[in-house]
Design a protein around this motif. Structure first.
Motif, short mmCIF file in Angstrom:
data_model
loop_
_atom_site.label_atom_id
_atom_site.label_comp_id
_atom_site.label_asym_id
_atom_site.label_seq_id
_atom_site.Cartn_x
_atom_site.Cartn_y
_atom_site.Cartn_z
N LEU A 72 1.36 -0.95 -0.07
CA LEU A 72 -0.37 0.18 0.17
C LEU A 72 0.69 0.94 0.00
O LEU A 72 1.10 2.36 -0.93
CB LEU A 72 -0.94 -0.10 1.19
CG LEU A 72 -1.96 1.29 1.13
CD1 LEU A 72 -2.78 1.00 0.06
CD2 LEU A 72 -2.80 1.08 2.66
N VAL A 93 -3.71 1.36 -8.72
CA VAL A 93 -3.44 -0.63 -8.27
C VAL A 93 -3.81 -0.36 -6.58
O VAL A 93 -4.70 -1.61 -6.52
CB VAL A 93 -1.94 -0.62 -8.13
CG1 VAL A 93 -1.91 -2.37 -7.20
CG2 VAL A 93 -0.74 -0.74 -8.88
N VAL A 94 -4.57 0.82 -6.34
CA VAL A 94 -5.07 0.48 -4.95
C VAL A 94 -6.54 -0.25 -5.59
O VAL A 94 -7.41 0.99 -5.90
CB VAL A 94 -5.04 1.68 -4.29
CG1 VAL A 94 -5.77 1.62 -2.54
CG2 VAL A 94 -3.39 1.40 -3.82
N GLY A 99 -4.41 -4.24 -8.03
CA GLY A 99 -4.38 -4.42 -6.65
C GLY A 99 -4.07 -6.19 -6.51
O GLY A 99 -3.56 -6.56 -5.43
N THR A 172 -4.73 -8.44 0.26
CA THR A 172 -5.29 -8.26 -0.85
C THR A 172 -6.78 -7.19 0.26
O THR A 172 -6.63 -6.24 -1.20
CB THR A 172 -6.29 -9.42 -1.32
OG1 THR A 172 -5.72 -10.66 -2.15
CG2 THR A 172 -7.31 -9.04 -2.02
N LEU A 175 -4.42 -3.71 0.21
CA LEU A 175 -3.78 -3.02 -1.23
C LEU A 175 -5.24 -3.35 -1.96
O LEU A 175 -5.41 -1.76 -2.36
CB LEU A 175 -3.17 -3.80 -1.86
CG LEU A 175 -2.45 -3.33 -3.37
CD1 LEU A 175 -1.95 -1.55 -2.89
CD2 LEU A 175 -1.86 -4.84 -3.83
N ALA A 176 -6.28 -3.85 -2.48
CA ALA A 176 -7.25 -3.75 -3.30
C ALA A 176 -8.90 -3.49 -2.57
O ALA A 176 -9.61 -3.58 -3.35
CB ALA A 176 -7.19 -5.35 -4.22
N THR A 183 -13.87 -6.38 -6.30
CA THR A 183 -12.43 -6.69 -6.00
C THR A 183 -12.82 -8.23 -4.17
O THR A 183 -11.89 -8.18 -3.59
CB THR A 183 -11.15 -5.42 -5.55
OG1 THR A 183 -11.53 -5.27 -3.74
CG2 THR A 183 -10.47 -4.51 -6.23
#
Length: 234
Positions: A72, A93-94, A99, A172, A175-176, A183
């Motif tokens: 992150l 990406v985030v 991500g 996951t 970050l996502a 996601t």
């Protein structure tokens, strides 16, 4: 029973497809990267190899949330890399499916790398020397001699990597995020419905994950079993 049938009929399968797609893409990435890195690492001097190996397997030792935190920090739009990727390449990406892929790949990579490295190290060096005396190039030796011998270990690593990527949760989530239909993976779905007190839906997802896990374990056992059988014949 009627309640279970009603829930299944209205079931949102998006977490399954998101997890499946993430697992497949992450496994493909880890497969090629793991083989490439493992092949290079075994050629390094012992002391250098120990340091590099420790760095590469670190995500497997750390808590997934710790790895997710560093990812992150790396890809956040407030950080240089994340800001540059978004401004120059229009890549975010985030809180995106990308991500999910990156998080799953980072966490599951050590499994592929370690299995590939172990498989390569078990290849009889005499086979490689014999191939060289026949005038085979290093590339041909790798694909025609090393890979066939290391195949069981490579396949086992691939299956385990897919299993780890499929069930990834901590990194996951960091970050996502958990965006439904985008996601939200199976693991995240289970955590969410438990928070809402929906244990029936959580139970169904857990059963699905257990079935997938049993299939993966069976495949792994079949692969290693064939390898042991071939050795016993030899």
């Amino acid at each position: 029973m009627n309640e279970i049938i009603s829930i299944i009929s209205k079931f949102d399968w998006s977490p399954f497809w998101i997890s499946l797609k993430t697992g497949i893409v992450a496994t493909v990435i880890c497969f090629f990267l793991g083989i490439l890195v493992a092949r290079q690492v075994i050629k390094l001097p012992l002391k250098v190899k120990s340091v590099v190996d420790s760095i590469l397997i670190l995500p497997m030792i750390l808590a997934p949330t710790v790895s997710g935190f560093f990812l992150l920090l790396l890809f956040s739009l407030r950080r240089p890399l994340g800001a540059w990727m978004y401004a120059s390449l229009n890549i975010k990406v985030v809180q995106t499916w990308l991500g999910c892929i990156i998080a799953a790949s980072v966490i599951s990579f050590p499994l592929m790398y370690r299995n590939a490295r172990a498989a390569f190290e078990q290849v009889d060096i005499e086979l490689i020397h014999a191939a060289r005396t026949l005038g085979m190039s290093e590339t041909k030796i790798f694909w025609k001699v090393v890979m066939p011998v290391a195949k069981p270990g490579i396949l086992s690593g691939t299956v385990l990597t897919f299993a780890r990527a499929l069930g990834e949760y901590g990194a996951t989530s960091m970050l996502a995020g958990n965006i439904a239909g985008k996601t939200g993976t199976i693991s995240q779905r289970i955590a969410n419905v438990i928070k809402d007190g929906d244990y029936l839906t959580a139970g169904i997802w857990c059963i699905i994950m257990m079935i997938i896990a049993l299939i993966i374990i069976t495949l792994t056992n079949m692969i290693t079993g064939k390898s042991e059988k071939a050795k016993s014949r030899w």
